[in-house]
Motif scaffolding. Structure first.
Motif, PDB file in Angstrom:
ATOM      1  N   GLN A 147       0.957  -1.146   0.132  1.00 39.44           N
ATOM      2  CA  GLN A 147       0.050  -0.110  -0.047  1.00 39.44           C
ATOM      3  C   GLN A 147       0.781   1.208   0.124  1.00 39.44           C
ATOM      4  O   GLN A 147       1.719   1.422   1.109  1.00 39.44           O
ATOM      5  N   VAL A 148       0.745   2.009  -1.088  1.00 40.15           N
ATOM      6  CA  VAL A 148       1.650   3.311  -1.311  1.00 40.15           C
ATOM      7  C   VAL A 148       0.723   4.435  -0.743  1.00 40.15           C
ATOM      8  O   VAL A 148      -0.067   4.776  -0.940  1.00 40.15           O
ATOM      9  N   LEU A 149       1.402   5.070   0.377  1.00 43.18           N
ATOM     10  CA  LEU A 149       0.826   6.295   1.226  1.00 43.18           C
ATOM     11  C   LEU A 149       1.359   7.550   0.732  1.00 43.18           C
ATOM     12  O   LEU A 149       2.473   7.403   0.451  1.00 43.18           O
ATOM     13  N   ASP A 150       0.640   8.642   0.687  1.00 38.82           N
ATOM     14  CA  ASP A 150       0.947   9.870   0.790  1.00 38.82           C
ATOM     15  C   ASP A 150       0.369  10.529   1.605  1.00 38.82           C
ATOM     16  O   ASP A 150      -0.482  10.199   2.603  1.00 38.82           O
ATOM     17  N   GLU A 151       0.806  11.916   1.699  1.00 41.78           N
ATOM     18  CA  GLU A 151      -0.161  12.981   2.726  1.00 41.78           C
ATOM     19  C   GLU A 151      -1.666  12.905   2.449  1.00 41.78           C
ATOM     20  O   GLU A 151      -2.072  13.083   3.623  1.00 41.78           O
ATOM     21  N   THR A 152      -2.017  12.492   1.325  1.00 43.47           N
ATOM     22  CA  THR A 152      -3.566  12.959   1.095  1.00 43.47           C
ATOM     23  C   THR A 152      -4.108  11.812   1.635  1.00 43.47           C
ATOM     24  O   THR A 152      -5.233  11.772   2.397  1.00 43.47           O
ATOM     25  N   ALA A 153      -3.648  10.544   1.236  1.00 43.16           N
ATOM     26  CA  ALA A 153      -4.126   9.128   1.701  1.00 43.16           C
ATOM     27  C   ALA A 153      -3.979   9.064   3.328  1.00 43.16           C
ATOM     28  O   ALA A 153      -5.089   8.795   3.921  1.00 43.16           O
ATOM     29  N   MET A 154      -3.008   9.583   4.095  1.00 46.07           N
ATOM     30  CA  MET A 154      -3.061   9.651   5.468  1.00 46.07           C
ATOM     31  C   MET A 154      -3.806  10.664   6.103  1.00 46.07           C
ATOM     32  O   MET A 154      -4.042  10.720   7.241  1.00 46.07           O
ATOM     33  N   ALA A 155      -4.301  11.674   5.314  1.00 45.34           N
ATOM     34  CA  ALA A 155      -5.072  12.529   6.079  1.00 45.34           C
ATOM     35  C   ALA A 155      -6.835  11.949   6.172  1.00 45.34           C
ATOM     36  O   ALA A 155      -7.653  12.944   6.970  1.00 45.34           O
ATOM     37  N   GLY A 156      -6.927  11.048   5.388  1.00 44.96           N
ATOM     38  CA  GLY A 156      -8.256  10.322   5.490  1.00 44.96           C
ATOM     39  C   GLY A 156      -8.549  10.010   7.148  1.00 44.96           C
ATOM     40  O   GLY A 156      -7.772   9.680   7.742  1.00 44.96           O
ATOM     41  N   ARG A 157      -9.811  10.137   7.312  1.00 44.13           N
ATOM     42  CA  ARG A 157     -10.500   9.879   8.794  1.00 44.13           C
ATOM     43  C   ARG A 157     -10.152   8.320   8.912  1.00 44.13           C
ATOM     44  O   ARG A 157     -10.146   7.824   9.968  1.00 44.13           O
TER      45      ARG A 157
END
Length: 204
Positions: A147-157
């Motif tokens: 699973q590749v994460l970025d800041e947008t993905a980590m901002a999800g609730r």
């Protein structure tokens, strides 16, 4: 299917040494692993982690809770016919144990987009870490998924972290839109660094 994919990748690994010149890599970067090379990998991995932590406290928190982290400080891509990207990294488990891996990416991954970027994976379950360590060659897609994460993905609730997740780090921050499908990780075996006295001391 998994066995076939692994066999193809192992065949590619056998021919990668002479091709490394096209990647700008030393000719001995796969055939011999000296203590100096392992030390450099460690130093570059620590620097890559420090860069990640400065740019993303969320990423640092996720890695801090993990069972292990694999850091490939830089991937080197080639735009030629083979279209491959290569890098060497270190896997650090939760108790500080270290093992070293060669990472090889090729299409359908975004090979040229990976050039010069660091790859940092973390294992959120012990089972995922052990399965990765036990495999002679771990292939994304055949052995499991990343699973590749970025800041947008980590901002999800409602962010759900998969057993193996990670980041693609550029000089500008966390990269988006890049694929790791088909990337191969092969553990650097002991005999590859056993040509010199004490050469394997740094590679448990």
């Amino acid at each position: 299917m998994k066995t076939r994919v692994l066999a193809i990748w192992l065949q590619l690994l056998l021919v990668i040494v002479p091709v490394e010149i096209a990647f700008g890599q030393p000719a001995d970067s796969l055939s011999s692993v000296s203590p100096a090379i392992l030390k450099r990998v460690d130093q570059e991995a620590e620097a890559a982690l420090s860069r990640l932590y400065l740019q993303s406290h969320k990423a640092q928190a996720l890695i801090a809770r993990s069972f292990g982290v694999l850091v490939v400080p830089a991937l080197h891509a080639d735009g030629g016919i083979l279209g491959m990207a290569y890098g060497r990294g270190v896997l650090i488990d939760a108790v500080g144990g270290r093992s070293y891996y060669n990472a090889i990416a090729s299409p359908p991954g975004s090979v040229l987009g990976l050039d010069g970027k660091a790859l940092i994976l973390f294992f959120s379950t012990y089972e995922a870490l052990r399965a990765f360590q036990a495999s002679p060659g771990w292939v994304e897609g055949a052995s499991g998924t990343i699973q590749v994460l970025d800041e947008t993905a980590m901002a999800g609730r409602n962010l759900v972290i998969e057993p193996i997740a990670g980041f693609i780090l550029s000089d500008a921050g966390l990269a988006r839109g890049l694929a790791l499908k088909g990337i191969l990780f092969i553990k650097v075996p002991i005999f590859m660094c056993a040509q010199e006295n004490g050469a394997c001391d740094a590679a448990p």
